[in-house]
Design a protein around this motif. Sequence first.
Motif: not given
Length: 525
Positions: A377-385
Amino acid sequence: MEPGDLNLVLLGVTAVLIAAVAAVRLSTRAGLPTLLIYLGLGLVIGESGIGLDFEDAEMAQLLGTVALAMILAEGGFTTDWKVIRPVATLAGVLATVGVAISVVVTSGLVYLVLDVDLRTAIVLGAVASSTDAAAVFAVLRRMPIRGRLRATVEAESGFNDPPVIILVTVVTSAAWYDAGAAGILGQVAYQLVAGVLVGYLVARAGVWLLARSALPASGLYPIATLAIAFLAFAIGGVLGASAIMSIYVAGLTLGNAALPHRQTTQSFAEGLAWLAQIGLFVMLGMLASPARLLDALPWAIVVGGALTLIARPLSVALCSLPFRVPLREQVFISWAGLRGAVPIVLATIPLSVGLPGAERIFDVVFLLVVLFTLIQGPTLPFLARATGAAHEESPRELAVESAPLEGLGATLLQFSVPAGSKIAGVEVAELRLPHGSAVSLLLRDDEIFAPSPSTVLRCGDHVLIAAPREQRNAIEDRLDAVSRNGRLAGWYADLPTGPKEPTRRLAHGSLRHAGRGPDRGDLAS
């Protein structure tokens, strides 16, 4: 129950609801899925916390299924078919072939590493392999993810619940001994196909009925719409089809139809879906026993690691081959396959049928969901970018709501001009609505007036349109085109202008309506 006891129950329930609603804001700031906080609330309320004892696995399974049905109905209702249609085949393959690959790989690794019997290994692999619609919807819809990728992951999470539910039910039942592999696959295929047909047919009948009904209160439309969705759920179950698939398809069909008071219905469904999520996760948290979770930690790491790091990436890669999905997008799709309520609810099935080792299966799945949600969950925004899955947020789409006028063959449509919409700055006459339609009233700065053809629309304006019932779809298409492209909407050949107004491309590249001469509205036509 004494009146005093009832008051205490209501006090406890309302306190949990208020805390759960407040937790949404907290989870948003912390970047964590709300399901973790809700599960935590359940643990606090349960036997190891406040001491409320809840061990009824059959009741948990029943209530969990109903809650999942509500969540999937809302998820389907709020999914735009125009966005999901280009990726429907890929999502379907991921939800069937992809899940099968994940189950086989995860079960095989669990069987070899944990030294369990084949039946337990398959149950663990199947329960863990289903991505969760509630978790995916809750996380991805708060992130600016490109439409195609978000639609793929959301559609897969909606489609893959039914086959896994069917598989777990069959493996934990007497059919494990009586039916061979072909028989199990046949049951899965029948339930999926029948579930799709039931959901679609019931929803289409409901759309026909709602479009021709003028109910005495707008609040009755959301109730009627959700009743139709749950009717599909019930009929699917009675016919031996997948009830979960039926209600998801029904929600998808209803949400993409021309329904009266659509925005009111959507808000109502969203509220009920939140309530279902809160109740579901809190209940599942109460069902867990913290004293047993520590012993299940090594198993959870093995099962979760096998699934997240090996089985899921492999299944996404193999399923993506025919569709030539770029590697970066495969990475995002793989990591965005979040687990949540569905695996935990599925883990109550072995408990309810008394399968040997059922408590260990439930504890492993519960801990797996918590641990890997904390990681993904918390790492998904970073991976999306990092993978290019994220995009800059675009202006809100134009939301048009309608209400039928019984006996007149007419309908009223209303919408507000959102910030960033190119409909702002367009004159009323330049909307070029279909024949017989008219902008009747306009609310601006708390003042209501009848606009003239030269009135210029502004952001924040509330607009009311009166039109023949058969023009509704053409009007919505036209307003959507102008909202995205302004008065030059007619220059874009891929944008609909309504079935009553066929267009043809002229030699110099502009578009004009066939049979009409040039006038002051040509640029908007």
